[in-house]
Write an enzyme that holds these catalytic residues in place. Structure first.
Site, short mmCIF file in Angstrom:
data_model
loop_
_atom_site.label_atom_id
_atom_site.label_comp_id
_atom_site.label_asym_id
_atom_site.label_seq_id
_atom_site.Cartn_x
_atom_site.Cartn_y
_atom_site.Cartn_z
N ALA A 72 7.49 3.30 8.04
CA ALA A 72 7.25 4.00 9.30
C ALA A 72 5.94 3.63 9.98
O ALA A 72 5.89 3.56 11.21
CB ALA A 72 7.28 5.51 9.05
N SER B 116 0.81 -1.22 0.00
CA SER B 116 0.00 0.00 0.00
C SER B 116 0.84 1.27 0.00
O SER B 116 0.51 2.24 -0.68
CB SER B 116 -0.95 0.00 1.20
OG SER B 116 -1.86 -1.08 1.11
#
Length: 506
Positions: free
Chosen positions: A254, A63
């Site tokens: 992250a 994604s």
């Protein structure tokens, strides 16, 4: 073409699978709106993996990667590929040198934590072993806090990964200290109890103890607990983080490290925080965490969002919690603050243990707000993400995945109807990668929980329009052409529109 507004609808994890395959949740569900738009509007297929999205050849997309390629309008060399190319020569990295020198001066232990997986979506185990070996060469003791995957890999691949990883750790004073399924260590949906459970094992050795990581994993497999859901555990005589120690966060992606990093740095309401001397991350995580990093972020000029702003137009980003970062931070290629004229709407994801328990997630609430915004005709660009196909696909539960497909299809019908009722508006339906079209791995006789290498669909609700096949980076130039906006030179993608006769929204 006289298009004034484009609704970009990203069906997360909705790939082009084998029609009528019994493990294809899309064809099994036979979604009526999807069948309608597939049969009545121009369509093509887009590559969403490997070199076409800036990853190594044969590497599944994800994604983050997908949204960056869509939002930038160019092939973005991804963190996995970049680190693969550069990690062998990082000894001279200033931040890594400072981290090592601090540990040496204080005789501290290096705690490396990350996803020990060959999936390549959030990390790669070869990166972690390389870091461990380079640091241990300086006479520094290294302990590994291993997170297990089973989501971007086969559900029971963790044992093999840990065995391979253990062999690759060459330092005499390097070992695995804790093990945790990513369900606990890498939550991103504010399920803080999960994150705290992983943190307490890492920081205070507060978790059940096992002799070695492999036997721990085997015991869980015997109890039908797969990698992702293995509860945090301490290995051997590990005692926790000490004030003289250093922490190295080895995931390059992250979003699933933010919660753990926030607890480590004392930026949450969790009161009992272990002290340590220094911290370093593989990549930049989040501005307000202020963590030094090894690999600096790449800057991007003239992204789709920037181009919409430059033309003094308004844009909307809307998604539920699980994919909100993707339509904002990742779509904007690492830019945290909204563009001028950019509105953002976050719809909370449901609080369930796994999304197969609620396959519709928050799609209906999201759609209600989205339809309202389409009718307002305030925005030249609306970017919406439906998380269901990906999030439910990751559970490996095919019946739930079929329900997720039908829920999204019901929402898609409402979106299409709103677009038809809005003048000069076009709907684009596409995906960032595949997943839900392949729910079982017949070769390994196990549920398929990872993404796929399949191409993804691209459909535009315009008549008399011909499209060519392409890749995700071609979407932004296509949107700009529909809106009559010149493509910036920095966008190296090309419009997917191969021929226009008399295009109008329908």
């Amino acid at each position: 073409m006289n298009i004034k507004s484009v609704v970009l609808c990203i069906l997360d994890g909705w790939g082009n699978g084998i029609e009528n395959n019994k493990y294809n949740a899309i064809s099994n569900a036979n979604p009526p709106c999807w069948q309608y738009i597939s049969s009545n509007y121009p369509k093509c297929s887009l590559s969403a993996c490997g070199a076409d999205v800036g990853l190594p050849g044969g590497q599944i997309g994800n994604s983050e990667v997908g949204h960056m390629n869509i939002g930038s309008g160019r092939v973005v060399i991804q963190s996995l590929q970049r680190i693969n190319q550069e990690i062998g020569t990082i000894e001279n990295n200033v931040n890594l040198q400072s981290f090592i020198n601090d540990l040496k001066s204080k005789n501290g232990v290096c705690h490396i934590m990350g996803l020990v997986s060959d999936g390549g979506v959030h990390s790669h185990q070869k990166h972690i072993s390389t870091l461990a070996n380079k640091i241990s060469q300086h006479g520094i003791k290294v302990v590994i806090h291993a997170f297990l995957d089973g989501r971007d890999t086969l559900p029971n691949s963790g044992k093999k990964c840990i065995q391979e990883f253990t062999k690759s750790i060459k330092g005499n004073d390097t070992r695995i200290a804790t093990v945790s399924g990513r369900y606990y260590a890498m939550d991103r949906d504010n399920r803080w109890k999960r994150t705290i459970e992983a943190y307490e094992a890492i920081a205070f050795a507060k978790a059940p103890c096992h002799d070695n990581a492999v036997s721990l994993i085997e015991n869980n497999y015997q109890n039908n607990i797969t990698d992702e859901f293995i509860r945090p555990a301490v290995i051997g005589d590990y005692q926790g983080i000490k004030p003289e120690d250093g922490v190295l966060l080895a995931n390059f992606r992250a979003d699933r490290m933010i919660q753990l990093a926030s607890i480590l740095l004392g930026k949450t309401d969790y009161a009992k925080v272990a002290k340590f001397s220094s911290i370093l991350s593989m990549m930049k995580y989040k501005e307000d965490l202020k963590i030094p990093y090894i690999f600096p972020p790449t800057s991007f000029a003239d992204t789709l969002g920037q181009t919409i702003e430059d033309n003094k137009l308004r844009q909307l980003r809307i998604a539920e919690t699980e994919k909100y970062a993707h339509v904002t931070f990742f779509f904007n290629c690492g830019k945290e603050e909204p563009f001028s004229g950019e509105e953002r709407i976050l719809i909370p994801s449901p609080k369930v243990q796994t999304y197969d328990l609620q396959p519709e997630m928050s799609a209906f609430e999201l759609t209600e707000k989205l339809v309202e915004k389409i009718h307002s005709q305030e925005f030249a660009l609306i970017v919406v993400n439906y998380a269901n196909p990906d999030m439910v696909g990751h559970t490996g539960n095919i019946k739930a995945a079929e329900k997720a497909v039908l829920a999204v299809d019901d929402c898609l019908a409402k979106v299409l109807n709103a677009v038809k009722k809005s003048s000069n508006t076009a709907l684009i339906v596409t995906a960032d990668h595949g997943n839900v079209e392949c729910m079982f791995d017949e070769e390994n006789n196990t549920p398929h929980t990872a993404h796929t290498l399949n191409k993804v669909p691209f459909i535009v609700s315009c008549d008399n329009l011909k499209l060519r096949d392409g890749r995700l980076s071609d979407i932004a130039p296509t949107i700009l052409q529909l809106l009559g906006i010149k493509k910036p030179n920095e966008m190296t993608g090309s419009s997917l529109i191969s021929c226009i006769t008399l295009c109008h929204s329908s």
